[in-house]
Design a protein around this motif. Structure first.
Motif, PDB file in Angstrom:
ATOM      1  N   GLU A 137       0.828  -1.208   0.000  1.00  0.00           N
ATOM      2  CA  GLU A 137       0.000   0.000   0.000  1.00  0.00           C
ATOM      3  C   GLU A 137       0.856   1.250   0.000  1.00  0.00           C
ATOM      4  O   GLU A 137       0.522   2.254  -0.633  1.00  0.00           O
ATOM      5  N   ARG A 138       1.987   1.213   0.720  1.00  0.00           N
ATOM      6  CA  ARG A 138       2.872   2.383   0.751  1.00  0.00           C
ATOM      7  C   ARG A 138       3.481   2.642  -0.632  1.00  0.00           C
ATOM      8  O   ARG A 138       3.557   3.785  -1.091  1.00  0.00           O
ATOM      9  N   VAL A 139       3.908   1.571  -1.294  1.00  0.00           N
ATOM     10  CA  VAL A 139       4.485   1.722  -2.627  1.00  0.00           C
ATOM     11  C   VAL A 139       3.428   2.225  -3.614  1.00  0.00           C
ATOM     12  O   VAL A 139       3.695   3.090  -4.455  1.00  0.00           O
ATOM     13  N   ALA A 140       2.199   1.689  -3.500  1.00  0.00           N
ATOM     14  CA  ALA A 140       1.120   2.135  -4.386  1.00  0.00           C
ATOM     15  C   ALA A 140       0.810   3.609  -4.166  1.00  0.00           C
ATOM     16  O   ALA A 140       0.565   4.351  -5.118  1.00  0.00           O
ATOM     17  N   ALA A 141       0.810   4.060  -2.904  1.00  0.00           N
ATOM     18  CA  ALA A 141       0.556   5.470  -2.613  1.00  0.00           C
ATOM     19  C   ALA A 141       1.657   6.350  -3.193  1.00  0.00           C
ATOM     20  O   ALA A 141       1.393   7.432  -3.737  1.00  0.00           O
ATOM     21  N   LEU A 142       2.901   5.883  -3.097  1.00  0.00           N
ATOM     22  CA  LEU A 142       4.011   6.633  -3.678  1.00  0.00           C
ATOM     23  C   LEU A 142       3.864   6.720  -5.191  1.00  0.00           C
ATOM     24  O   LEU A 142       4.088   7.772  -5.795  1.00  0.00           O
ATOM     25  N   ALA A 143       3.460   5.613  -5.815  1.00  0.00           N
ATOM     26  CA  ALA A 143       3.270   5.616  -7.262  1.00  0.00           C
ATOM     27  C   ALA A 143       2.188   6.588  -7.685  1.00  0.00           C
ATOM     28  O   ALA A 143       2.307   7.275  -8.710  1.00  0.00           O
ATOM     29  N   ARG A 144       1.111   6.665  -6.913  1.00  0.00           N
ATOM     30  CA  ARG A 144       0.014   7.575  -7.270  1.00  0.00           C
ATOM     31  C   ARG A 144       0.476   9.030  -7.273  1.00  0.00           C
ATOM     32  O   ARG A 144       0.145   9.792  -8.178  1.00  0.00           O
ATOM     33  N   ILE A 145       1.234   9.410  -6.267  1.00  0.00           N
ATOM     34  CA  ILE A 145       1.665  10.809  -6.215  1.00  0.00           C
ATOM     35  C   ILE A 145       2.689  11.085  -7.315  1.00  0.00           C
ATOM     36  O   ILE A 145       2.692  12.163  -7.922  1.00  0.00           O
ATOM     37  N   ARG A 146       3.543  10.108  -7.628  1.00  0.00           N
ATOM     38  CA  ARG A 146       4.493  10.305  -8.719  1.00  0.00           C
ATOM     39  C   ARG A 146       3.772  10.387 -10.066  1.00  0.00           C
ATOM     40  O   ARG A 146       4.167  11.166 -10.945  1.00  0.00           O
TER      41      ARG A 146
END
Length: 223
Positions: A137-146
């Motif tokens: 979930e943390r990686v997915a959240a980072l991907a969304r903002i990028r």
């Protein structure tokens, strides 16, 4: 086929047939006309006509892929001009500012600028990621903002339990080319935001000649 987790739209869907082909080659890499046709759900004949037109405009090029005794396949990819259709944010102005900062304040001044940008990014990314405890979930959240920032980011789970953060475009490529401190700074931000028990390694780098930037992310000992 490996599925993508938490897919994010990097930008509005391409409007024209040509744009769809360019977008597919940008985000998925080199492909044959047949693979492009399957992905875009149109005929191979139509794709070949569009590729021919794009080749005449110097937006795509092909390389013959010889396998066994069969007929060589044409594998299509973007040219530098084709990559240029996906803009680097205000590249001319950015380069002018970087050169001016170097002249007036020296490399130390440029390092301070990068440090200020890193601090702003870290605070923003931490806000987006901190509500998630699971690494996926943390990686997915980072991907969304990028993705919202123009990096065409997506996440791919790997067979060994790690994750691949893929960035198909770099909107600050001109700045990063002029000063690779920007790339180093972004990697440091990722490491900080994802936490000390997470290992992250850049596996692909646009500035090293890759078509994308990619980061392998996995749980460290004790996570």
């Amino acid at each position: 086929m490996t599925r993508l987790i938490a897919p994010v739209q990097a930008e509005a869907a391409p409007e024209t047939a040509d744009d769809r082909i360019l977008f597919a080659l940008k985000t998925k890499g080199a492909m044959t006309a047949q693979r492009l046709a399957h992905r875009l759900n149109i005929s191979t004949v139509a794709v070949r006509k569009q590729l021919s037109r794009l080749e005449e405009s110097d937006l795509v090029q092909f390389q013959e892929d010889v396998r066994g005794r069969g007929r060589p396949e044409r594998v299509w990819r973007l040219t530098p001009k084709g990559h240029g259709r996906f803009p680097d944010s205000h590249s001319d102005l950015t380069l002018e500012l970087i050169n001016s900062i170097r002249r007036v304040f020296g490399d130390h001044g440029l390092d301070r600028l990068i440090g200020e940008r890193e601090q702003t990014m870290r605070l923003s990314y931490e806000t987006a990621v901190r509500e998630h405890s699971d690494l996926a979930e943390r990686v997915a959240a980072l991907a969304r903002i990028r993705a919202r920032e123009g990096y065409m980011a997506e996440v791919e789970p790997l067979d060994d339990g790690a994750y691949l953060l893929i960035e198909n475009h770099c909107p600050i490529c001109a700045a990063a080319t002029a000063c690779q401190g920007f790339c180093r700074s972004e990697l440091d931000v990722f490491k900080t935001v994802l936490g000390p028990q997470t290992r992250i390694e850049r596996t692909d780098h646009i500035l090293a000649g890759a078509r994308r930037c990619a980061y392998r992310i996995e749980r460290g000992s004790g996570d």
